[in-house]
Design a protein around this motif. Structure first.
Motif, PDB file in Angstrom:
ATOM      1  N   LEU A 278     -43.805 -15.643 -25.501  1.00  0.00           N
ATOM      2  CA  LEU A 278     -44.671 -15.463 -26.666  1.00  0.00           C
ATOM      3  C   LEU A 278     -44.767 -13.987 -27.041  1.00  0.00           C
ATOM      4  O   LEU A 278     -44.702 -13.627 -28.223  1.00  0.00           O
ATOM      5  N   ALA A 279     -44.887 -13.128 -26.042  1.00  0.00           N
ATOM      6  CA  ALA A 279     -44.962 -11.689 -26.291  1.00  0.00           C
ATOM      7  C   ALA A 279     -43.647 -11.162 -26.847  1.00  0.00           C
ATOM      8  O   ALA A 279     -43.638 -10.309 -27.760  1.00  0.00           O
ATOM      9  N   GLU A 280     -42.523 -11.633 -26.314  1.00  0.00           N
ATOM     10  CA  GLU A 280     -41.215 -11.192 -26.811  1.00  0.00           C
ATOM     11  C   GLU A 280     -41.022 -11.595 -28.269  1.00  0.00           C
ATOM     12  O   GLU A 280     -40.499 -10.824 -29.075  1.00  0.00           O
ATOM     13  N   ALA A 281     -41.451 -12.790 -28.612  1.00  0.00           N
ATOM     14  CA  ALA A 281     -41.320 -13.253 -29.991  1.00  0.00           C
ATOM     15  C   ALA A 281     -42.243 -12.461 -30.915  1.00  0.00           C
ATOM     16  O   ALA A 281     -41.861 -12.106 -32.039  1.00  0.00           O
ATOM     17  N   ALA A 282     -43.464 -12.193 -30.453  1.00  0.00           N
ATOM     18  CA  ALA A 282     -44.401 -11.416 -31.264  1.00  0.00           C
ATOM     19  C   ALA A 282     -43.866 -10.013 -31.526  1.00  0.00           C
ATOM     20  O   ALA A 282     -44.120  -9.420 -32.581  1.00  0.00           O
ATOM     21  N   ALA A 283     -43.096  -9.488 -30.574  1.00  0.00           N
ATOM     22  CA  ALA A 283     -42.518  -8.149 -30.722  1.00  0.00           C
ATOM     23  C   ALA A 283     -41.215  -8.155 -31.519  1.00  0.00           C
ATOM     24  O   ALA A 283     -40.617  -7.100 -31.748  1.00  0.00           O
TER      25      ALA A 283
END
Length: 324
Positions: A278-283
């Motif tokens: 989720l964090a990788e996608a948000a970034a």
């Protein structure tokens, strides 16, 4: 509320929309107003004949993952969750519905900058892809073969393996899917519906072998991919889209110096994998591919698209309005 009922096992047509009782948030639970419902291939297998990890008596409302907004909280739950965008597993049922009650401890808040539909697309497939990549010990310089490379998990594995510094070989069915795999970063792409696809791949690879096989198909394709591994190679079988596991004989793997690795993780590790993707996608470093969306009442068509292999990436049910 509206929901999709499974009253008997069979073809996609057994999924029928109808009315269901509104859920109530018990102690430690929240009610999520569902905007998107996740569909996984294993759910189509369960619907067809009760096979898979789910254990439920019919009739039931299928669906093991949702994204939406917290509409109510039960006793002992922080009221600050009200109105929050969240994604959550449902425990195996209840997801194909306008509302669902789930344990608050299982919620994931959707990070700022990440669309809700992307978060739902990552809920099951993202953590699976991260777990498989970790189990396979993928490292920079490896040549990694990803099966079903244009599917929900496969499309993420292509990106994650590439980000880890691997040379990625995508195997999928048809030019449309191969084009997507190339777009996502695959260095080579081969159609495994063609006879002799493994020979084509050997010819394209200077060394003729791969270091890692990420097997999400199983069956003949999984066993053929296993044959492409060189000494010291690794295979992780995590799916059986073909209807059966690859069934690689352990004795043969040992004789060839190939390791058969298991993609398993503790609940704590799985939560970490989910938060990480989720964090990788948000970034902006990971892109879930949502190839098709169907309204709730057309859940049967969504299952049909997945079973006929006409789908790309992730398939979602659109249940409510995404205005946040």
């Amino acid at each position: 509320m509206r929901a999709v009922w499974l009253r008997e096992f069979g073809g996609p047509e057994v999924l029928v929309a109808g009315e269901a009782a509104d859920p109530v948030a018990g102690a430690g639970e929240v009610v999520v107003e569902v905007v998107y419902a996740n569909i996984t291939f294993v759910e189509t297998q369960f619907r067809a004949g009760g096979k898979g990890p789910f254990r439920a008596e019919l009739p039931m409302v299928p669906g093991n993952g949702v994204g939406g907004v917290v509409a109510a909280v039960g006793e002992g739950v922080d009221r600050a969750l009200l109105g929050r965008r969240v994604v959550s597993s449902t425990g195996g049922s209840g997801g194909y519905a306008e509302r669902v009650a789930v344990p608050a401890v299982g919620l994931y808040r959707v990070p700022e900058g990440l669309a809700l539909d992307d978060a739902v697309a990552l809920l099951a497939d993202g953590r699976t892809a991260a777990m498989v990549l970790a189990a396979a010990e993928v490292a920079a310089g490896d040549t990694v073969l990803v099966e079903a490379a244009a599917g929900g998990v496969g499309s993420l594995l292509v990106q994650l393996a590439r980000a880890a510094g691997a040379r990625v070989v995508a195997a999928a069915g048809g030019e449309r899917k191969l084009a997507l795999a190339r777009e996502l970063g695959a260095d080579l792409a081969v159609d495994y519906r063609e006879d002799g696809w493994d020979g084509q791949l050997r010819e394209a690879l200077a060394g003729g072998e791969v270091d890692v096989v990420l097997d999400g198909v199983g069956g003949v394709i999984g066993r053929t991919a296993f044959g492409l591994l060189g000494r010291g190679g690794r295979i992780v079988s995590f799916g059986l889209a073909s209807g059966e596991w690859a069934g690689v004989p352990e004795q043969e793997a040992v004789a060839r110096g190939v390791r058969i690795l298991s993609a398993k993780a503790s609940p704590e590790a799985m939560r970490g994998f989910t938060e990480a993707v989720l964090a990788e996608a948000a970034a902006g470093r990971l892109r879930p591919v949502i190839g098709q969306r169907f309204p709730l009442d057309r859940a049967a068509d969504a299952h049909r698209a997945m079973e006929t292999r006409s789908s790309l990436g992730k398939t979602l049910l659109v249940v409510g309005d995404d205005d946040r």
